[in-house]
Structures are given as structure tokens and as C-alpha cells.
Design a protein around this motif. Structure first.
Motif, PDB file in Angstrom:
ATOM      1  N   LEU A  31       1.060  -1.065   0.076  1.00 57.83           N
ATOM      2  CA  LEU A  31      -0.208  -0.078   0.073  1.00 57.83           C
ATOM      3  C   LEU A  31       0.855   1.234   0.068  1.00 57.83           C
ATOM      4  N   PHE A  32       2.038   1.371   0.735  1.00 59.90           N
ATOM      5  CA  PHE A  32       2.788   2.342   0.835  1.00 59.90           C
ATOM      6  C   PHE A  32       3.440   2.766  -0.662  1.00 59.90           C
ATOM      7  N   ALA A  33       3.926   1.590  -1.289  1.00 57.03           N
ATOM      8  CA  ALA A  33       4.595   1.629  -2.607  1.00 57.03           C
ATOM      9  C   ALA A  33       3.582   2.375  -3.701  1.00 57.03           C
ATOM     10  N   ARG A  34       2.227   1.740  -3.479  1.00 55.33           N
ATOM     11  CA  ARG A  34       1.233   2.225  -4.472  1.00 55.33           C
ATOM     12  C   ARG A  34       1.026   4.006  -4.206  1.00 55.33           C
ATOM     13  N   MET A  35       0.933   4.301  -2.753  1.00 47.63           N
ATOM     14  CA  MET A  35       0.856   5.619  -2.463  1.00 47.63           C
ATOM     15  C   MET A  35       1.843   6.249  -2.820  1.00 47.63           C
ATOM     16  N   MET A  36       3.146   5.831  -3.032  1.00 50.35           N
ATOM     17  CA  MET A  36       4.117   6.701  -3.534  1.00 50.35           C
ATOM     18  C   MET A  36       4.017   6.870  -5.010  1.00 50.35           C
ATOM     19  N   MET A  37       3.725   5.758  -5.684  1.00 50.74           N
ATOM     20  CA  MET A  37       3.611   5.941  -7.225  1.00 50.74           C
ATOM     21  C   MET A  37       2.527   6.944  -7.408  1.00 50.74           C
ATOM     22  N   ARG A  38       1.479   7.058  -6.366  1.00 48.61           N
ATOM     23  CA  ARG A  38       0.436   8.121  -6.930  1.00 48.61           C
ATOM     24  C   ARG A  38       0.738   9.394  -6.731  1.00 48.61           C
ATOM     25  N   THR A  39       1.525   9.704  -5.640  1.00 49.40           N
ATOM     26  CA  THR A  39       2.200  10.890  -5.382  1.00 49.40           C
ATOM     27  C   THR A  39       3.253  11.445  -6.354  1.00 49.40           C
ATOM     28  N   LYS A  40       3.586  10.459  -7.193  1.00 54.62           N
ATOM     29  CA  LYS A  40       4.674  10.765  -8.134  1.00 54.62           C
ATOM     30  C   LYS A  40       6.028  11.355  -7.764  1.00 54.62           C
ATOM     31  N   VAL A  41       6.452  10.414  -6.479  1.00 52.30           N
ATOM     32  CA  VAL A  41       7.458  11.029  -5.840  1.00 52.30           C
ATOM     33  C   VAL A  41       8.778  10.408  -6.537  1.00 52.30           C
ATOM     34  N   ASP A  42       9.751  10.844  -6.689  1.00 52.41           N
ATOM     35  CA  ASP A  42      10.958  10.389  -7.545  1.00 52.41           C
ATOM     36  C   ASP A  42      11.204   9.128  -7.088  1.00 52.41           C
ATOM     37  N   ALA A  43      11.778   8.076  -8.003  1.00 49.49           N
ATOM     38  CA  ALA A  43      12.036   6.852  -8.003  1.00 49.49           C
ATOM     39  C   ALA A  43      12.958   6.491  -6.906  1.00 49.49           C
ATOM     40  N   GLU A  44      14.204   7.317  -6.870  1.00 48.32           N
ATOM     41  CA  GLU A  44      14.961   6.905  -5.722  1.00 48.32           C
ATOM     42  C   GLU A  44      14.561   7.335  -4.420  1.00 48.32           C
ATOM     43  N   VAL A  45      13.874   8.481  -4.098  1.00 50.65           N
ATOM     44  CA  VAL A  45      13.106   8.576  -2.807  1.00 50.65           C
ATOM     45  C   VAL A  45      12.050   7.281  -2.515  1.00 50.65           C
ATOM     46  N   GLN A  46      11.333   6.842  -3.604  1.00 54.98           N
ATOM     47  CA  GLN A  46      10.462   5.656  -3.349  1.00 54.98           C
ATOM     48  C   GLN A  46      11.234   4.508  -2.822  1.00 54.98           C
ATOM     49  N   THR A  47      12.421   4.177  -3.326  1.00 50.64           N
ATOM     50  CA  THR A  47      12.968   2.926  -2.863  1.00 50.64           C
ATOM     51  C   THR A  47      13.654   3.155  -1.608  1.00 50.64           C
ATOM     52  N   PHE A  48      14.072   4.374  -1.253  1.00 53.89           N
ATOM     53  CA  PHE A  48      14.616   4.820   0.041  1.00 53.89           C
ATOM     54  C   PHE A  48      13.522   4.522   1.039  1.00 53.89           C
ATOM     55  N   LEU A  49      12.622   5.160   0.789  1.00 58.35           N
ATOM     56  CA  LEU A  49      11.448   5.167   2.203  1.00 58.35           C
ATOM     57  C   LEU A  49      10.932   3.782   2.157  1.00 58.35           C
ATOM     58  N   HIS A  50      10.843   3.091   0.701  1.00 57.10           N
ATOM     59  CA  HIS A  50      10.151   1.619   1.014  1.00 57.10           C
ATOM     60  C   HIS A  50      11.029   0.865   1.760  1.00 57.10           C
ATOM     61  N   SER A  51      12.614   0.879   1.739  1.00 57.87           N
ATOM     62  CA  SER A  51      13.322   0.355   2.378  1.00 57.87           C
ATOM     63  C   SER A  51      13.391   0.314   3.923  1.00 57.87           C
ATOM     64  N   LEU A  52      13.018   1.908   4.174  1.00 57.25           N
ATOM     65  CA  LEU A  52      13.144   2.209   5.601  1.00 57.25           C
ATOM     66  C   LEU A  52      11.748   2.122   6.138  1.00 57.25           C
ATOM     67  N   VAL A  53      10.720   1.936   5.748  1.00 54.13           N
ATOM     68  CA  VAL A  53       9.402   1.890   6.198  1.00 54.13           C
ATOM     69  C   VAL A  53       9.420   0.178   6.414  1.00 54.13           C
ATOM     70  N   ASN A  54       9.966  -0.718   5.506  1.00 52.76           N
ATOM     71  CA  ASN A  54       9.865  -2.164   5.727  1.00 52.76           C
ATOM     72  C   ASN A  54      10.527  -2.383   6.878  1.00 52.76           C
ATOM     73  N   ILE A  55      11.827  -1.754   7.372  1.00 51.31           N
ATOM     74  CA  ILE A  55      12.628  -2.159   8.726  1.00 51.31           C
ATOM     75  C   ILE A  55      11.979  -1.781   9.785  1.00 51.31           C
ATOM     76  N   LEU A  56      11.454  -0.326   9.763  1.00 55.74           N
ATOM     77  CA  LEU A  56      10.622  -0.039  10.813  1.00 55.74           C
ATOM     78  C   LEU A  56       9.398  -1.027  11.151  1.00 55.74           C
ATOM     79  N   LEU A  57       8.523  -1.523  10.326  1.00 55.94           N
ATOM     80  CA  LEU A  57       7.607  -2.283  10.457  1.00 55.94           C
ATOM     81  C   LEU A  57       7.959  -3.743  10.975  1.00 55.94           C
TER      82      LEU A  57
END
Length: 271
Positions: free
Chosen positions: A42-68
């Protein structure tokens, strides 16, 4: 009927309680893993909808996965009956040792932040760093992932990427190509120049602005070195490079322009 000793009854009660805790913890772990995957998606889809830069998407996705994942581990530990406050105190007491052990990873994390802020490269750029060439596929919290031209996957720590000299080969829309071609002494330089300009005009990807350049670069030991410069779009770089190399070889032979090779003149002394 013989009564069980108090210590045995207590042991049985503790065993039953522990069994319940283990069962609940296992259930929480199974459901939690599913929820972590779902939330990541769901977080990845939200990032795609907000049109965030691809490098920011992968960075935040990795961070969120570790925190969860860390949150899930703490929840499972609590379900096992271990006091999370005691667990947190234990982690705090070991914080210095853990910090020293993970100091390199903390540098990588800081390097990832610097990369996202300064943007020396983006996902999809072809970069060269410390002799490694590849296309950036992901920027994670600790590593940047590059795919080499031969399809090898290279993981480079973000600390290295943020402190090294990085050559970004695809950031600009156009690139200049240089060729150094040796011709024999005695060749008509103007003939060489017009032949080169003619063959460059046969390659549609060569840009007319800036115009190609051909001039004498060096008087070498066995050749007159001609420097050729032409511009092309970045995505056409290798197409132009290979096409011009082939045309130079073919057209020079047709025009009778000689490619030199090293020669040594030996004088025989007479007795």
C-alpha cells in the motif's frame, strides 16, 4: 488420589501459560508478516500516486519495511510475556556496543540522505564510481544497487557513493564523442578532413549543432594523428561510436587513405 506437590502444579501452570504465549506470539508473527507485506504494498502504491522520485520511493520503502519489521518483533516479544520496557532497557544498555558495531551502517544511512538531497544521480542514470559502471536500479537506506552492462548486480554502500567521485554518464541530454585516428605521413590532410566529414554526415544520429570538428592533433612517431569530435544524444552514444568506427575503416580504405603501423628502419653497417 494423590495430590500433586505445589511446585509441580506451579510448573504445569507456567507451562500452560508459556504455551499460550508461544501460540499467541506465533499467530501474531504470521498475521504480522502478512500485514507488513500488505502495508509495504500500500505504501509503494501511495508513493507511485504521489509521483515521488523513484530514488526517494526505494529509499522510503526500504526504511518503512525495516521499521515495520522492528515493530513486529517487539510485538511478538511482548506476546511471549517478556516486558517490552525491560527489553527496551536492555537495548539501551547495549546501545553503545551496537552503535559501534553499526557505525558503518549509520554512515551508509547518512550517505543515503545526502544522495537524496544532493541528487548526484537518480534511478535510471548510468554512473561510474571507483571503476564500476552501471545503471542505478535502486537507492536503499544502506546501499545503492547498480546493474552493470553485463547484467551483474552491484551493491555499493551509500557512504562510498556519497564521498567518491561519481561520473554521471546520462545526466546531460547530449554527449561528445572523440576519435583519434592515425594516418600515414604524406597523406593529404584536407582529403582526410573532407572524407571524415562526409562519413559523419552518413550517420543520422550525429548532431549538426554543435558541428563536427576534424583537425590535426599530434605528429606522432609513426603517424599523423587526426582528432575527430562529434556530438550525439546521450542515448545514441554507443550507436554513433560503433557506426563511425566502421565507416572510418571502410571509407578510408576506399579513398586510399593509409592507416600507418609502427615501423623501424635498420641500417646495416658495411665492413
Amino acid at each position: 488420589m494423590t495430590n500433586n506437590p505445589a511446585w509441580l502444579e506451579r510448573l504445569i501452570e507456567m507451562g500452560i501459560a508459556a504455551g499460550k504465549n508461544i501460540l499467541v506470539a506465533a499467530l501474531i508473527f504470521i498475521v504480522g508478516r502478512y500485514l507488513v507485506k500488505l502495508l509495504n504494498m500500500l505504501f509503494a502504491r501511495m508513493m507511485m500516486r504521489t509521483k515521488v522520485d523513484a530514488e526517494v520511493q526505494t529509499f522510503l520503502h526500504s526504511l518503512v519495511n525495516i521499521l515495520l519489521t522492528v515493530l513486529l518483533v517487539i510485538t511478538v516479544i511482548g506476546a511471549l510475556g517478556i516486558e517490552t520496557t525491560s527489553f527496551a532497557a536492555l537495548l539501551a544498555s547495549a546501545g553503545v556496543a551496537v552503535g559501534m558495531a553499526l557505525s558503518g551502517q549509520l554512515q551508509n544511512f547518512a550517505g543515503g540522505i545526502i544522495i537524496l538531497l544532493m541528487k548526484p544521480y537518480r534511478v535510471g542514470d548510468m554512473v561510474e564510481v571507483q571503476g564500476t559502471i552501471g545503471t542505478v536500479r535502486e537507492i536503499q537506506i544502506f546501499h545503492s544497487i547498480l546493474v552493470a552492462p553485463d547484467n551483474r548486480v552491484v551493491y555499493i554502500p551509500n557512504a562510498t557513493m556519497s564521498t567518491s567521485v561519481i561520473v554521471n554518464r546520462t545526466r546531460q541530454q547530449t554527449r561528445r564523442l572523440d576519435w583519434t585516428i592515425g594516418v600515414s605521413y604524406g597523406e593529404d590532410i584536407e582529403k582526410v578532413r573532407t572524407t571524415v566529414l562526409s562519413l559523419l554526415s552518413q550517420v543520422p544520429q550525429v548532431l549538426n549543432d554543435p558541428a563536427p570538428e576534424v583537425f590535426v592533433d599530434e605528429m606522432a612517431e609513426s603517424s599523423v594523428n587526426i582528432l575527430i569530435r562529434a556530438w550525439a544524444k546521450t542515448e545514441d552514444y554507443w550507436t554513433v561510436n560503433y557506426a563511425v568506427n566502421r565507416l572510418i575503416y571502410d571509407e578510408f580504405n576506399k579513398a586510399g587513405i593509409e592507416f600507418p603501423f609502427p615501423q623501424t628502419t635498420v641500417h646495416m653497417a658495411k665492413d
